[in-house]
Scaffold this motif. Structure first.
Motif, PDB file in Angstrom:
ATOM      1  N   VAL A   1      21.608  82.249  56.893  1.00  0.00           N
ATOM      2  CA  VAL A   1      21.309  82.159  55.463  1.00  0.00           C
ATOM      3  C   VAL A   1      20.169  83.102  55.095  1.00  0.00           C
ATOM      4  N   ILE A   2      19.128  83.119  55.907  1.00  0.00           N
ATOM      5  CA  ILE A   2      17.995  84.020  55.655  1.00  0.00           C
ATOM      6  C   ILE A   2      18.458  85.475  55.680  1.00  0.00           C
ATOM      7  N   SER A   3      19.309  85.796  56.649  1.00  0.00           N
ATOM      8  CA  SER A   3      19.824  87.165  56.782  1.00  0.00           C
ATOM      9  C   SER A   3      20.615  87.578  55.547  1.00  0.00           C
ATOM     10  N   LEU A   4      21.463  86.686  55.073  1.00  0.00           N
ATOM     11  CA  LEU A   4      22.296  87.003  53.919  1.00  0.00           C
ATOM     12  C   LEU A   4      21.458  87.117  52.648  1.00  0.00           C
ATOM     13  N   VAL A   5      20.446  86.282  52.531  1.00  0.00           N
ATOM     14  CA  VAL A   5      19.536  86.382  51.372  1.00  0.00           C
ATOM     15  C   VAL A   5      18.809  87.726  51.390  1.00  0.00           C
ATOM     16  N   LEU A   6      18.376  88.145  52.571  1.00  0.00           N
ATOM     17  CA  LEU A   6      17.696  89.440  52.702  1.00  0.00           C
ATOM     18  C   LEU A   6      18.620  90.591  52.307  1.00  0.00           C
ATOM     19  N   LEU A   7      19.874  90.526  52.745  1.00  0.00           N
ATOM     20  CA  LEU A   7      20.831  91.580  52.403  1.00  0.00           C
ATOM     21  C   LEU A   7      21.085  91.622  50.901  1.00  0.00           C
ATOM     22  N   PHE A   8      21.240  90.444  50.304  1.00  0.00           N
ATOM     23  CA  PHE A   8      21.470  90.384  48.860  1.00  0.00           C
ATOM     24  C   PHE A   8      20.268  90.930  48.100  1.00  0.00           C
ATOM     25  N   ALA A   9      19.070  90.520  48.528  1.00  0.00           N
ATOM     26  CA  ALA A   9      17.845  90.993  47.881  1.00  0.00           C
ATOM     27  C   ALA A   9      17.688  92.494  48.040  1.00  0.00           C
ATOM     28  N   ALA A  10      18.072  93.019  49.200  1.00  0.00           N
ATOM     29  CA  ALA A  10      17.981  94.459  49.429  1.00  0.00           C
ATOM     30  C   ALA A  10      18.901  95.216  48.481  1.00  0.00           C
ATOM     31  N   GLY A  11      20.099  94.655  48.240  1.00  0.00           N
ATOM     32  CA  GLY A  11      21.018  95.287  47.310  1.00  0.00           C
ATOM     33  C   GLY A  11      20.472  95.310  45.900  1.00  0.00           C
ATOM     34  N   ILE A  12      19.953  94.178  45.448  1.00  0.00           N
ATOM     35  CA  ILE A  12      19.376  94.098  44.107  1.00  0.00           C
ATOM     36  C   ILE A  12      18.147  94.996  43.999  1.00  0.00           C
ATOM     37  N   GLY A  13      17.286  94.939  45.025  1.00  0.00           N
ATOM     38  CA  GLY A  13      16.065  95.747  45.005  1.00  0.00           C
ATOM     39  C   GLY A  13      16.358  97.234  44.994  1.00  0.00           C
ATOM     40  N   THR A  14      17.368  97.659  45.752  1.00  0.00           N
ATOM     41  CA  THR A  14      17.739  99.076  45.782  1.00  0.00           C
ATOM     42  C   THR A  14      18.212  99.535  44.415  1.00  0.00           C
ATOM     43  N   TYR A  15      18.973  98.678  43.751  1.00  0.00           N
ATOM     44  CA  TYR A  15      19.460  99.031  42.406  1.00  0.00           C
ATOM     45  C   TYR A  15      18.309  99.125  41.405  1.00  0.00           C
ATOM     46  N   LEU A  16      17.418  98.149  41.447  1.00  0.00           N
ATOM     47  CA  LEU A  16      16.307  98.123  40.487  1.00  0.00           C
ATOM     48  C   LEU A  16      15.302  99.239  40.739  1.00  0.00           C
ATOM     49  N   ASN A  17      15.300  99.759  41.960  1.00  0.00           N
ATOM     50  CA  ASN A  17      14.316 100.771  42.338  1.00  0.00           C
ATOM     51  C   ASN A  17      14.775 102.194  42.040  1.00  0.00           C
ATOM     52  N   ILE A  18      15.951 102.335  41.452  1.00  0.00           N
ATOM     53  CA  ILE A  18      16.444 103.673  41.117  1.00  0.00           C
ATOM     54  C   ILE A  18      15.533 104.281  40.056  1.00  0.00           C
ATOM     55  N   SER A  19      15.014 105.463  40.337  1.00  0.00           N
ATOM     56  CA  SER A  19      14.068 106.092  39.414  1.00  0.00           C
ATOM     57  C   SER A  19      14.772 106.560  38.143  1.00  0.00           C
ATOM     58  N   LYS A  20      14.006 106.686  37.066  1.00  0.00           N
ATOM     59  CA  LYS A  20      14.552 107.092  35.774  1.00  0.00           C
ATOM     60  C   LYS A  20      15.194 108.468  35.847  1.00  0.00           C
ATOM     61  N   GLU A  21      14.610 109.351  36.666  1.00  0.00           N
ATOM     62  CA  GLU A  21      15.149 110.706  36.793  1.00  0.00           C
ATOM     63  C   GLU A  21      16.584 110.674  37.295  1.00  0.00           C
ATOM     64  N   PHE A  22      16.826 109.890  38.336  1.00  0.00           N
ATOM     65  CA  PHE A  22      18.161 109.837  38.916  1.00  0.00           C
ATOM     66  C   PHE A  22      19.129 109.057  38.040  1.00  0.00           C
ATOM     67  N   VAL A  23      18.595 108.099  37.272  1.00  0.00           N
ATOM     68  CA  VAL A  23      19.435 107.385  36.313  1.00  0.00           C
ATOM     69  C   VAL A  23      19.994 108.359  35.291  1.00  0.00           C
ATOM     70  N   ASN A  24      19.137 109.244  34.780  1.00  0.00           N
ATOM     71  CA  ASN A  24      19.569 110.220  33.785  1.00  0.00           C
ATOM     72  C   ASN A  24      20.567 111.218  34.356  1.00  0.00           C
ATOM     73  N   ILE A  25      20.314 111.676  35.577  1.00  0.00           N
ATOM     74  CA  ILE A  25      21.225 112.633  36.211  1.00  0.00           C
ATOM     75  C   ILE A  25      22.613 112.027  36.353  1.00  0.00           C
ATOM     76  N   ASN A  26      22.667 110.817  36.891  1.00  0.00           N
ATOM     77  CA  ASN A  26      23.957 110.166  37.105  1.00  0.00           C
ATOM     78  C   ASN A  26      24.626 109.796  35.784  1.00  0.00           C
ATOM     79  N   GLN A  27      23.818 109.322  34.831  1.00  0.00           N
ATOM     80  CA  GLN A  27      24.377 108.972  33.523  1.00  0.00           C
ATOM     81  C   GLN A  27      24.993 110.185  32.845  1.00  0.00           C
ATOM     82  N   TYR A  28      24.293 111.295  32.914  1.00  0.00           N
ATOM     83  CA  TYR A  28      24.767 112.527  32.283  1.00  0.00           C
ATOM     84  C   TYR A  28      26.127 112.915  32.862  1.00  0.00           C
ATOM     85  N   HIS A  29      26.226 112.909  34.185  1.00  0.00           N
ATOM     86  CA  HIS A  29      27.480 113.283  34.840  1.00  0.00           C
ATOM     87  C   HIS A  29      28.572 112.240  34.619  1.00  0.00           C
TER      88      HIS A  29
END
Length: 511
Positions: free
Chosen positions: A250-278
């Protein structure tokens, strides 16, 4: 007496050699040897920079030391970089687990080579050793209950696929695909070994979660991976009845889920704009019969239709991609969810872009980047063909339609469904793990396609879909190995203690 002694000694030697040359060892050693020849002997094979390297090197204390580096973009592999000697003012442009390995390589480089010049082959050496170990575990998981002959055939198959320099050339680069490749193999092998009841379950669970975390955080595009592994990994909860194992799961799965959410939230504004534009210019607008109407559905001024097929990095672009006006009237009007809704409302256009994605979904090595150093005397963007037959055949022979991908998924699921249903009826939680692993792998691969086309259109799509082509190979190798072992059916498993070195095995059993 002497004859009997010699005979016994020879027999022991043969048995020892047989142990050392197990299918897993043969596969790992074969991949190791091929990779060493390709990456560490002249002419060295690597990957040219497409402009992304700066994201990973500056914040890790490296810089481009060659004065003509800019002229080598896309064309030539560069193996040496400078190491900052004083204060490094560069902050991290993105958070990635790749930095751990770069830092380790720099430390090794300073210890054994130079404190001012970084040779990327130190990083490649670390990756190569980790990769060989991953191949060993993968092949061990696949062949541990096969006869020696069947196991060796599977080992050769693994060498043919995973020894391909289309994969390993990434080790001599700063692309995060190196981490994706290695950690995905560890995740797959650890889960499959848990299914086989091979090695210690706690060790394999730890290997699964650590590899999953490194995989998820290796690049921002992999944010869904942690969520997928956490969701389907819940099947691991019932592998053992031990309270401590279930708590750790359970701890392992919570960590994996949190890592997924954290990775998404940590996307910088610069890369958001680049990907959005394309996503808009190289996605929604690219195949739209009426770009103005498409823009209107997002509430965007129809005049922006002029941006159709534009690239964010164009030197003389139609608009200033960083302008406040574009931020207010363009970027703020849409996102991943709204684009997905658009495609679902326009199935013909969605089908079209999925087929565009399928055309690049089986390319292991992007054709845009060269593999040789400029000093090797090869032409600009020249590609290596050393031990690259699999990637060449895969790129030529694989059907380039999304329909084929769906057919492949249906076929694989159908092949393994009988054994899953049998395990389900028998309440054999460990026996259900293989299907969970296969479904998770296919879902991870599909996430690579969906995130690419919805999040960034067809921009640099062959490299963005690396996760799919890797997942395809892992599942396909598992399936082909089952055919080799003639044990794809839903019959019962052989005894857990049987190994690849035993001369006989129960016929008709499931792998």
């Amino acid at each position: 007496m002497i004859y009997n002694t010699v005979k016994t000694t020879l027999r022991q030697s043969v048995m020892l050699a047989g142990f050392r040359s197990s299918p897993a060892f043969v596969a790992a050693f074969g991949v190791l040897l091929i990779t060493v020849i390709g990456l560490f002997t002249a002419p060295y094979i690597g990957m040219a920079d497409n402009g992304d390297f700066f994201r990973n090197i500056y914040s890790n204390g490296l810089y481009f030391s060659q004065p003509d580096y800019d002229s080598q973009y896309f064309g030539y592999f560069v193996k040496q970089f400078g190491i900052y000697q004083y204060y490094n003012e560069n902050g991290a442009t993105l958070a990635s687990s790749q930095s751990l390995f770069i830092s380790l390589a720099i430390g090794l480089n300073k210890l054994l080579f130079s404190s001012t010049v970084f040779d990327i082959r130190f990083q490649a050496a670390i990756y190569t050793l980790l990769y060989a170990a991953a191949v060993y575990l993968l092949v061990e998981a696949i062949t541990c209950r096969m006869t020696r002959k069947q196991g060796m055939l599977c080992a050769l198959l693994a060498i043919f696929v995973f020894g391909d320099t289309g994969y390993t050339a990434y080790f001599n680069s700063f692309y995060s695909e190196s981490i994706v490749l290695i950690m995905m193999l560890y995740v797959f092998a650890a889960w499959l070994l848990l299914y086989r009841k091979r090695y210690n379950d706690y060790f394999l669970l730890a290997l699964f979660v650590i590899s999953g975390l490194l995989l998820t955080t290796s690049k921002q595009q992999n944010a869904p991976v942690g969520i997928i592994l956490a969701g389907l990994g819940i099947m691991l909860f019932w592998v053992r009845k031990d309270r401590i194992f279930r708590v750790m799961t359970v701890i392992s799965l919570v960590l994996l889920f949190a890592a997924g959410i954290g990775t998404y939230l940590n996307i910088s504004k610069e890369f958001v704009n680049i990907n959005q534009y394309h996503a808009m210019t190289r996605g929604v607008l690219k195949d739209s019969a009426n770009p103005e109407t498409s823009l209107k559905s997002f509430g965007i001024n129809e005049q922006y239709a002029i941006l159709k097929n534009n690239i964010y990095y164009e030197q003389y672009g139609t608009v200033d991609v960083n302008s406040p006006i574009l931020e207010q009237d363009f970027y703020s009007k849409y996102g991943f969810v709204s684009i997905l809704k658009y495609y679902l409302a326009n199935p013909d256009q969605f089908s079209s872009i999925l087929d565009v994605a399928a055309q690049s979904a089986f390319s292991i090595k992007p054709a845009a980047m060269g593999n040789y150093e400029q000093s090797a005397g090869k032409e600009f963007r020249a590609q290596s063909h050393f031990f690259a037959l699999y990637s060449l055949l895969k790129g030529i022979l694989a059907p380039k339609t999304f329909g084929f991908i769906l057919l492949w998924m249906a076929l694989v699921t159908g092949l393994y469904m009988p054994s899953f249903i049998k395990a389900l009826k028998a309440r054999d939680s460990r026996g259900m793990q293989r299907m969970a692993l296969i479904v998770a792998s296919m879902a991870v691969g599909l996430s690579g396609i969906m995130v690419s086309i919805i999040g960034a259109g067809d921009a640099d799509i062959s490299k963005h879909e690396f996760l799919f082509t890797l997942s395809f190979d892992l599942v396909s190798v598992l399936g082909l190995s089952g055919v080799i072992g003639r044990r794809v059916s839903g019959s019962s498993e052989p005894a857990a203690g049987m190994s690849a070195n035993m001369p006989k095995v129960q016929k008709g059993v499931s792998i």
